[in-house]
Design a protein around this motif. Structure first.
Motif, PDB file in Angstrom:
ATOM      1  N   SER A 111       5.690  35.829 -50.153  1.00 52.96           N
ATOM      2  CA  SER A 111       4.406  36.210 -50.429  1.00 52.96           C
ATOM      3  C   SER A 111       4.115  37.335 -51.509  1.00 52.96           C
ATOM      4  CB  SER A 111       3.772  36.661 -48.942  1.00 52.96           C
ATOM      5  OG  SER A 111       3.738  35.727 -48.116  1.00 52.96           O
ATOM      6  N   VAL A 112       4.934  38.102 -51.328  1.00 57.11           N
ATOM      7  CA  VAL A 112       5.068  39.223 -52.518  1.00 57.11           C
ATOM      8  C   VAL A 112       5.331  38.686 -53.767  1.00 57.11           C
ATOM      9  CG1 VAL A 112       6.120  41.212 -53.126  1.00 57.11           C
ATOM     10  CG2 VAL A 112       5.663  40.923 -50.754  1.00 57.11           C
ATOM     11  N   TRP A 113       6.369  37.909 -53.803  1.00 62.98           N
ATOM     12  CA  TRP A 113       6.749  37.193 -54.894  1.00 62.98           C
ATOM     13  C   TRP A 113       5.580  36.331 -55.777  1.00 62.98           C
ATOM     14  CZ3 TRP A 113      10.158  40.005 -56.854  1.00 62.98           C
ATOM     15  CH2 TRP A 113      11.301  40.449 -56.150  1.00 62.98           C
ATOM     16  N   LEU A 114       5.015  35.465 -54.650  1.00 68.56           N
ATOM     17  CA  LEU A 114       3.858  34.624 -55.225  1.00 68.56           C
ATOM     18  C   LEU A 114       2.649  35.468 -55.641  1.00 68.56           C
ATOM     19  CD1 LEU A 114       2.709  31.902 -55.152  1.00 68.56           C
ATOM     20  CD2 LEU A 114       1.887  32.218 -52.883  1.00 68.56           C
ATOM     21  N   PHE A 115       2.568  36.742 -54.908  1.00 65.49           N
ATOM     22  CA  PHE A 115       1.190  37.487 -55.273  1.00 65.49           C
ATOM     23  C   PHE A 115       1.692  38.263 -56.747  1.00 65.49           C
ATOM     24  CE2 PHE A 115      -0.802  41.868 -55.164  1.00 65.49           C
ATOM     25  CZ  PHE A 115      -2.191  41.474 -54.820  1.00 65.49           C
ATOM     26  N   LEU A 116       2.935  38.655 -56.850  1.00 69.04           N
ATOM     27  CA  LEU A 116       3.307  39.053 -58.163  1.00 69.04           C
ATOM     28  C   LEU A 116       3.084  38.042 -59.392  1.00 69.04           C
ATOM     29  CD1 LEU A 116       6.357  41.164 -57.234  1.00 69.04           C
ATOM     30  CD2 LEU A 116       3.980  41.974 -57.884  1.00 69.04           C
ATOM     31  N   MET A 117       3.438  36.711 -58.928  1.00 67.19           N
ATOM     32  CA  MET A 117       3.375  35.459 -60.150  1.00 67.19           C
ATOM     33  C   MET A 117       1.984  35.528 -60.184  1.00 67.19           C
ATOM     34  SD  MET A 117       6.410  33.083 -58.958  1.00 67.19           S
ATOM     35  CE  MET A 117       5.374  31.611 -58.865  1.00 67.19           C
ATOM     36  N   ALA A 118       1.139  35.427 -59.173  1.00 68.10           N
ATOM     37  CA  ALA A 118      -0.168  35.346 -59.389  1.00 68.10           C
ATOM     38  C   ALA A 118      -1.044  36.318 -60.398  1.00 68.10           C
ATOM     39  CB  ALA A 118      -1.070  35.052 -58.211  1.00 68.10           C
ATOM     40  N   GLY A 119      -0.552  37.773 -60.140  1.00 67.83           N
ATOM     41  CA  GLY A 119      -0.838  38.664 -60.945  1.00 67.83           C
ATOM     42  C   GLY A 119      -0.464  38.570 -62.502  1.00 67.83           C
ATOM     43  N   VAL A 120       0.503  37.946 -62.580  1.00 67.51           N
ATOM     44  CA  VAL A 120       1.195  37.759 -63.889  1.00 67.51           C
ATOM     45  C   VAL A 120       0.308  36.777 -64.888  1.00 67.51           C
ATOM     46  CG1 VAL A 120       3.202  37.254 -65.399  1.00 67.51           C
ATOM     47  CG2 VAL A 120       3.531  38.680 -63.514  1.00 67.51           C
ATOM     48  N   THR A 121       0.130  35.704 -63.869  1.00 65.06           N
ATOM     49  CA  THR A 121      -0.907  34.675 -64.690  1.00 65.06           C
ATOM     50  C   THR A 121      -2.314  34.813 -64.453  1.00 65.06           C
ATOM     51  OG1 THR A 121      -0.383  33.239 -62.759  1.00 65.06           O
ATOM     52  CG2 THR A 121       1.301  32.895 -64.374  1.00 65.06           C
ATOM     53  N   ARG A 122      -2.887  35.703 -64.967  1.00 65.90           N
ATOM     54  CA  ARG A 122      -4.105  36.264 -64.855  1.00 65.90           C
ATOM     55  C   ARG A 122      -5.204  35.078 -64.702  1.00 65.90           C
ATOM     56  NH1 ARG A 122      -4.422  42.066 -67.045  1.00 65.90           N
ATOM     57  NH2 ARG A 122      -1.996  42.355 -67.408  1.00 65.90           N
ATOM     58  N   GLU A 123      -5.064  34.314 -65.322  1.00 66.21           N
ATOM     59  CA  GLU A 123      -6.172  33.218 -65.633  1.00 66.21           C
ATOM     60  C   GLU A 123      -6.123  32.225 -64.389  1.00 66.21           C
ATOM     61  OE1 GLU A 123      -4.138  33.437 -68.432  1.00 66.21           O
ATOM     62  OE2 GLU A 123      -5.383  34.806 -69.154  1.00 66.21           O
ATOM     63  N   SER A 124      -4.845  31.855 -63.955  1.00 62.06           N
ATOM     64  CA  SER A 124      -4.826  31.009 -62.833  1.00 62.06           C
ATOM     65  C   SER A 124      -4.244  31.612 -61.563  1.00 62.06           C
ATOM     66  CB  SER A 124      -3.817  29.520 -63.444  1.00 62.06           C
ATOM     67  OG  SER A 124      -2.550  30.286 -63.590  1.00 62.06           O
ATOM     68  N   GLY A 125      -4.181  32.808 -61.724  1.00 64.48           N
ATOM     69  CA  GLY A 125      -3.675  33.665 -60.592  1.00 64.48           C
ATOM     70  C   GLY A 125      -4.488  33.380 -59.322  1.00 64.48           C
ATOM     71  N   SER A 126      -5.794  33.352 -59.399  1.00 65.07           N
ATOM     72  CA  SER A 126      -6.532  33.235 -58.356  1.00 65.07           C
ATOM     73  C   SER A 126      -6.125  31.829 -57.781  1.00 65.07           C
ATOM     74  CB  SER A 126      -7.994  33.496 -58.395  1.00 65.07           C
ATOM     75  OG  SER A 126      -8.722  33.300 -57.272  1.00 65.07           O
ATOM     76  N   ALA A 127      -6.281  30.851 -58.476  1.00 63.94           N
ATOM     77  CA  ALA A 127      -6.045  29.351 -57.957  1.00 63.94           C
ATOM     78  C   ALA A 127      -4.585  29.390 -57.403  1.00 63.94           C
ATOM     79  CB  ALA A 127      -6.088  28.581 -59.223  1.00 63.94           C
ATOM     80  N   ILE A 128      -3.632  30.049 -57.880  1.00 67.18           N
ATOM     81  CA  ILE A 128      -2.381  29.831 -57.317  1.00 67.18           C
ATOM     82  C   ILE A 128      -2.218  30.289 -55.783  1.00 67.18           C
ATOM     83  CG2 ILE A 128      -0.331  30.781 -57.146  1.00 67.18           C
ATOM     84  CD1 ILE A 128      -0.383  30.352 -60.242  1.00 67.18           C
ATOM     85  N   LEU A 129      -3.023  31.502 -55.513  1.00 71.82           N
ATOM     86  CA  LEU A 129      -2.937  32.333 -54.332  1.00 71.82           C
ATOM     87  C   LEU A 129      -3.927  31.268 -53.363  1.00 71.82           C
ATOM     88  CD1 LEU A 129      -3.559  35.850 -55.232  1.00 71.82           C
ATOM     89  CD2 LEU A 129      -1.324  34.481 -54.020  1.00 71.82           C
ATOM     90  N   THR A 130      -4.906  30.842 -53.706  1.00 66.39           N
ATOM     91  CA  THR A 130      -5.839  29.875 -53.132  1.00 66.39           C
ATOM     92  C   THR A 130      -5.290  28.686 -52.645  1.00 66.39           C
ATOM     93  OG1 THR A 130      -7.928  30.882 -54.169  1.00 66.39           O
ATOM     94  CG2 THR A 130      -8.224  28.658 -52.801  1.00 66.39           C
ATOM     95  N   LEU A 131      -4.203  27.887 -53.399  1.00 73.80           N
ATOM     96  CA  LEU A 131      -3.696  26.706 -52.899  1.00 73.80           C
ATOM     97  C   LEU A 131      -2.573  27.131 -52.025  1.00 73.80           C
ATOM     98  CD1 LEU A 131      -2.732  23.938 -53.792  1.00 73.80           C
ATOM     99  CD2 LEU A 131      -0.934  25.206 -55.303  1.00 73.80           C
ATOM    100  N   PHE A 132      -2.014  28.359 -51.945  1.00 67.69           N
ATOM    101  CA  PHE A 132      -0.940  28.543 -50.886  1.00 67.69           C
ATOM    102  C   PHE A 132      -1.543  29.419 -49.692  1.00 67.69           C
ATOM    103  CE2 PHE A 132       1.970  27.900 -54.437  1.00 67.69           C
ATOM    104  CZ  PHE A 132       2.768  27.142 -53.852  1.00 67.69           C
TER     105      PHE A 132
END
Length: 160
Positions: A38-59
Motif C-alpha cells: 500500500s505504501v509503494w502504491l501510494f508513493l507511485m500514485a504520488g509520483v504520477t500526479r495526473e493519474s495518481g488518483s485513478a490508480i489509487l481508486t482502482l486498487f
C-alpha cells in the motif's frame, strides 16, 4: 596460533556483513515488499500526479480501506527501516527495531490478513485472481515468519 582466532558461526560466511552481523534472509525482502504494498502504491500514485488518483481508486475504491492498509503497513515499514547500520550502537532505535523485526512483520501480516478477510466478507467471498494471489502470498508469508529460524536469528543477532 599466530593471532588467528577461529569463531564458530551458524551460517556460511556470505550470510554475514562486513561487521559480523547476519544479513536479512533472502525471503525477508519479498515479504517486506508484499506487506508494504500500500505504501509503494501510494508513493507511485504520488509520483504520477495526473493519474495518481485513478490508480489509487482502482486498487482502493474506498478511501478508508487505503488508510487502514497504510496503517497496517507501518510495522513492516519499520522492519525495513531497521535493516543494516545497527553495528554502531546497540541501544539505538534502529537496533531495537531490528530486534523486533520478526514481531513487526508478524503484526503487519496478521493485520493485513484480517483486513483481507474482512474485505472478502464484504464482497460475499466472490473469487478474483488478484485477491486470491495476495491472500495465498500473505498466508505463505505468515507461515514463513512463524517458522523461519534464519529470520529469528537475524532479529536476535547482536553486534560483535
Amino acid at each position: 596460533m599466530n593471532g588467528y582466532r577461529a569463531t564458530m558461526t551458524l551460517y556460511p560466511e556470505h550470510r554475514y556483513d562486513d561487521h559480523g552481523q547476519l544479513r536479512p534472509p533472502l525471503w525477508f525482502w519479498p515479504i517486506a515488499l508484499l506487506l508494504t504494498r500500500s505504501v509503494w502504491l501510494f508513493l507511485m500514485a504520488g509520483v504520477t500526479r495526473e493519474s495518481g488518483s485513478a490508480i489509487l481508486t482502482l486498487f482502493y475504491p474506498d478511501k478508508m480501506s487505503l488508510y487502514i492498509s497504510l496503517l497496517t503497513d507501518v510495522p513492516a515499514m519499520l522492519a525495513l527501516l531497521a535493516c543494516g547500520g545497527t553495528y554502531q550502537q546497540t541501544q539505538s532505535i534502529r537496533a531495537r527495531l531490528r530486534r523486533h523485526s520478526r514481531g513487526l512483520l508478524l503484526c503487519s501480516t496478521a493485520s493485513g490478513l484480517l483486513m483481507q478477510l474482512h474485505s472478502l466478507n464484504l464482497q460475499q467471498w466472490s473469487f478474483n485472481w488478484p485477491t486470491a494471489l495476495v491472500l495465498i502470498a500473505s498466508l505463505w508469508a505468515l507461515w514463513y515468519l512463524l517458522r523461519s529460524r534464519q529470520l529469528r536469528d537475524y532479529a536476535l543477532d547482536q553486534p560483535h
